[in-house]
Design a protein around this motif. Structure first.
Motif, PDB file in Angstrom:
ATOM      1  N   LYS A   1       0.829  -1.201   0.000  1.00  0.00           N
ATOM      2  CA  LYS A   1       0.000   0.000   0.000  1.00  0.00           C
ATOM      3  C   LYS A   1       0.866   1.255   0.000  1.00  0.00           C
ATOM      4  N   SER A   2       2.008   1.210   0.674  1.00  0.00           N
ATOM      5  CA  SER A   2       2.875   2.389   0.724  1.00  0.00           C
ATOM      6  C   SER A   2       3.416   2.736  -0.665  1.00  0.00           C
ATOM      7  N   THR A   3       3.688   1.732  -1.478  1.00  0.00           N
ATOM      8  CA  THR A   3       4.153   1.983  -2.853  1.00  0.00           C
ATOM      9  C   THR A   3       3.042   2.632  -3.673  1.00  0.00           C
ATOM     10  N   ILE A   4       1.836   2.126  -3.510  1.00  0.00           N
ATOM     11  CA  ILE A   4       0.694   2.697  -4.228  1.00  0.00           C
ATOM     12  C   ILE A   4       0.433   4.119  -3.744  1.00  0.00           C
TER      13      ILE A   4
ATOM     14  N   GLY B   1      -0.950  16.576 -11.464  1.00  0.00           N
ATOM     15  CA  GLY B   1      -2.235  17.159 -11.828  1.00  0.00           C
ATOM     16  C   GLY B   1      -3.275  16.152 -12.268  1.00  0.00           C
ATOM     17  N   PHE B   2      -3.126  14.899 -11.827  1.00  0.00           N
ATOM     18  CA  PHE B   2      -4.092  13.847 -12.176  1.00  0.00           C
ATOM     19  C   PHE B   2      -4.632  13.208 -10.905  1.00  0.00           C
ATOM     20  N   HIS B   3      -5.677  12.397 -11.059  1.00  0.00           N
ATOM     21  CA  HIS B   3      -6.258  11.645  -9.950  1.00  0.00           C
ATOM     22  C   HIS B   3      -6.258  10.169 -10.324  1.00  0.00           C
ATOM     23  N   LEU B   4      -5.802   9.342  -9.402  1.00  0.00           N
ATOM     24  CA  LEU B   4      -5.762   7.896  -9.623  1.00  0.00           C
ATOM     25  C   LEU B   4      -7.178   7.328  -9.564  1.00  0.00           C
ATOM     26  N   VAL B   5      -7.595   6.677 -10.626  1.00  0.00           N
ATOM     27  CA  VAL B   5      -8.925   6.072 -10.688  1.00  0.00           C
ATOM     28  C   VAL B   5      -8.880   4.644 -10.149  1.00  0.00           C
TER      29      VAL B   5
ATOM     30  N   GLU C   1       0.576   9.865  -4.866  1.00  0.00           N
ATOM     31  CA  GLU C   1       1.071  11.211  -4.580  1.00  0.00           C
ATOM     32  C   GLU C   1       1.760  11.809  -5.817  1.00  0.00           C
ATOM     33  N   ASN C   2       2.576  11.010  -6.500  1.00  0.00           N
ATOM     34  CA  ASN C   2       3.247  11.476  -7.724  1.00  0.00           C
ATOM     35  C   ASN C   2       2.237  11.819  -8.815  1.00  0.00           C
ATOM     36  N   ILE C   3       1.181  11.024  -8.904  1.00  0.00           N
ATOM     37  CA  ILE C   3       0.127  11.275  -9.893  1.00  0.00           C
ATOM     38  C   ILE C   3      -0.573  12.594  -9.586  1.00  0.00           C
TER      39      ILE C   3
END
Length: 158
Positions: free
Chosen positions: A117-120, A131-135, A125-127
């Motif tokens: 989970k920490s990697t995700i 300027g994007f949102h992880l779907v 955070e990088n995403i």
């Protein structure tokens, strides 16, 4: 009792514990995915269903069954390939990391791995910084399996 029977029994109990029912057709589709050595499309499953069970099954039924199985976390949809694989953790009783899929571009073999989970969270955070949102945290990585890599190396040596 063989391994497939144990997996199906576990899946049936899992569904029952959640107030859902693993019907005979759902069991047959799940069994086909478990026994497959690669990801299958709904139409692959239709062909396999007729071959293995001597019965035709409508595409809409297969899609509904796959939707049910995905909702129960028994199968995963590989979005890029529009194919499905049985979850490799059906019989586990403990929590796992976020599932990720390694897909051989040569033979279509699929291996499910987990990422912490920490990697995700770091990826998310990088995403967001970009300027994007992880779907969806599911990653599908194009790879080549060891068997295909070995065969390619042998072929290149000729």
């Amino acid at each position: 009792m063989n391994n497939l029977d144990e997996i199906i029994n576990h899946a049936e109990q899992y569904c029952s514990n959640h107030g859902a029912r693993l019907t005979p057709k759902r069991k047959q589709v799940l069994s086909s995915l478990i026994q497959s050595q690669k990801a299958l499309s709904a139409y692959d499953l239709i062909d396999l269903f007729e071959k293995n069970f001597g019965e035709k099954i409508p595409a809409m039924s297969v899609y509904r069954i796959l939707e049910f199985l995905e909702g129960e976390h028994l199968v995963h949809k590989l979005n890029l390939a529009n194919k499905y694989v049985a979850c490799s953790h059906i019989t586990c009783d403990h929590a796992h990391g976020v599932p990720q899929f390694l897909i051989c571009g040569t033979c279509n073999d699929v291996k499910e791995i987990t990422i912490t989970k920490s990697t995700i969270d770091e990826l998310k955070e990088n995403i967001e910084d970009a300027g994007f949102h992880l779907v969806s945290p599911q990653l599908e990585m194009n790879c080549i399996c060891n068997g295909c890599a070995t065969n390619a190396a042998k072929h290149d040596q000729k």
